[in-house]
Design a protein around this motif. Structure first.
Motif, mmCIF file in Angstrom:
data_model
loop_
_atom_site.group_PDB
_atom_site.id
_atom_site.type_symbol
_atom_site.label_atom_id
_atom_site.label_comp_id
_atom_site.label_asym_id
_atom_site.label_seq_id
_atom_site.Cartn_x
_atom_site.Cartn_y
_atom_site.Cartn_z
ATOM 1 N N ALA A 150 -5.187 69.145 91.350
ATOM 2 C CA ALA A 150 -4.773 67.723 92.249
ATOM 3 C C ALA A 150 -5.678 67.231 93.830
ATOM 4 N N ALA A 151 -5.842 65.989 94.218
ATOM 5 C CA ALA A 151 -6.020 65.812 94.656
ATOM 6 C C ALA A 151 -5.702 66.231 96.114
ATOM 7 N N ASP A 186 -9.399 61.580 96.071
ATOM 8 C CA ASP A 186 -9.287 60.680 94.988
ATOM 9 C C ASP A 186 -10.216 60.238 94.128
ATOM 10 N N ASN A 187 -9.961 60.293 93.079
ATOM 11 C CA ASN A 187 -11.142 59.400 92.111
ATOM 12 C C ASN A 187 -10.247 58.988 90.845
ATOM 13 N N CYS A 209 -7.210 59.688 86.728
ATOM 14 C CA CYS A 209 -6.945 59.631 87.984
ATOM 15 C C CYS A 209 -6.652 61.284 88.124
ATOM 16 N N THR A 210 -7.314 61.960 88.904
ATOM 17 C CA THR A 210 -7.185 62.744 89.824
ATOM 18 C C THR A 210 -6.098 62.773 90.303
ATOM 19 N N GLN A 211 -5.131 64.280 90.274
ATOM 20 C CA GLN A 211 -3.942 64.325 89.394
ATOM 21 C C GLN A 211 -3.236 63.924 91.595
ATOM 22 N N GLY A 215 -1.534 59.601 89.880
ATOM 23 C CA GLY A 215 -2.538 60.265 88.569
ATOM 24 C C GLY A 215 -2.455 61.045 88.153
ATOM 25 N N THR A 216 -2.568 62.148 86.587
ATOM 26 C CA THR A 216 -2.025 62.946 86.321
ATOM 27 C C THR A 216 -3.384 64.037 85.889
ATOM 28 N N GLY A 217 -4.380 63.707 86.312
ATOM 29 C CA GLY A 217 -5.524 64.701 85.946
ATOM 30 C C GLY A 217 -5.627 64.146 84.220
#
Length: 348
Positions: free
Chosen positions: A167-168, A222-223, A255-257, A314-316
């Motif tokens: 996660a972020a 974040d990504n 997206c990153t969680q 995001g969930t990863g």
């Protein structure tokens, strides 16, 4: 008859010699005062910087121990046997294999602290059965007449391993209170060199404990990445567009969680008056169409954040967004292949 004054010769020689002998004897008989030894420890921060989880991230920190011996002694030598213990940490959930950091939401990130550069030997705590492997250090230093000190250090060799679905956020684990512990025993001998104590908790002339608090930290930024966007194909319409023609396409992104994202679609290359249009080649012929965020096709998908864009978290893992397209009736245009290009923008 006058008598000359009587003169007395001071017998200084023998008396001074006797006094010097007595002083030396007293000095030799004086017992040496017990030499008290105290050890303290400190540590630098363990900072990993930024990681995405795609590769190993290594970092180091240094634990420094300083021992000092005071009290009357005569050219003594001090020997200290010590154990440096590291536990699970405040945010570690009681686990040392693996250790973990957490962010503000409690999401975990695995990491480990090792005692060797190859990062194979876990730096543990003698009181924790899973990792009963503290770092052992022997320290020796001289103690002149009024006291002396010595210093030793050990390096934490730490690693965040490859792991998916991080996660972020900012992650941390404070190693305070009972989560670090220096145990030591010392031996001091007036002449010569004493043997080291049997262990860091027994033997020798005395001992004690101390702590060396530090905090492990890392950041996951974040990504988001767009994986694909399928073609929105409305198919073939014979003659005039007499009824609405509906089709869908899919945008896939990862997206990153916990990364908040916002997806915008521009108006394409041929829009006029806020209406999207497909164009017949390089001609002046156009076919109106529109893109929506909902299946009922009532929420236009645009590019104004907070107004007509799609938002989420995001969930990863890969997330699929459906674009609902419509060519509205009634339109009569020349036959041919119409097309447009839409730019997808993900903000995070």
């Amino acid at each position: 008859m006058t008598r000359p004054p009587t003169r007395f010769a001071a017998a200084t020689g023998p008396r001074r010699t006797l006094a010097a002998i007595v002083c030396l004897a007293l000095l030799a008989w004086l017992p040496s005062a017990p030499a008290a030894t105290t050890c303290t420890a400190s540590s630098t921060a363990l900072s990993f910087g930024s990681t995405s989880g795609a590769g190993n991230v290594d970092s180091t920190a240094t634990v420094t121990v300083e021992c000092s011996t005071s009290g009357l002694s005569l050219l003594a030598t001090a020997r200290v046997r010590m154990c440096l213990n590291i536990g699970a940490g405040v945010n570690g959930g009681g686990s040392t294999a693996p250790r973990r950091m957490t962010n503000a939401f409690g999401d975990p990130m695995q990491f480990q602290i090792y005692s060797d550069p190859a990062r194979t030997q876990i730096w543990g705590d003698s009181l924790i059965a899973a990792t009963p492997t503290p770092v052992l250090i022997d320290l020796e230093y001289s103690v002149p007449l009024l006291g002396g000190s010595g210093e030793a250090s050990a390096t934490m060799q730490a690693r965040i391993p490859v792991q998916a679905g991080l996660a972020a956020g900012t992650f941390s684990n404070p190693f305070s209170g009972t989560h670090t512990r220096l145990e030591y025993r010392y031996a001091v001998q007036v002449t010569g060199t004493p043997p080291f104590p049997v262990s860091c908790t027994s033997g020798g002339d005395g001992g004690g404990t101390a702590t060396f608090p530090f905090t492990a930290t890392a950041t996951v930024p974040d990504n988001c990445t767009i994986g694909s966007a399928t073609t929105l194909d409305f198919g073939t319409v014979g003659g005039a567009v007499a009824t609405d023609v509906d089709q869908t396409s899919t945008i896939t992104m990862t997206c990153t969680q916990r990364t908040a994202w916002d997806v915008a679609l521009d108006d394409g290359q041929n829009a006029s008056g806020g209406v999207r249009r497909m164009r017949l080649g390089a001609s002046a012929d156009y076919l109106d169409y529109e893109l929506y965020r909902d299946a009922a096709r009532t929420q236009r998908w645009g590019a104004t954040p907070g107004t007509d864009t799609e938002v989420g978290t995001g969930t990863g893992s890969a997330q699929a967004l459906t674009v609902h397209g419509r060519v509205p009736a009634t339109q009569s245009v020349p036959a041919g292949a119409y097309g447009d290009v839409i730019t997808v923008t993900v903000s995070y």
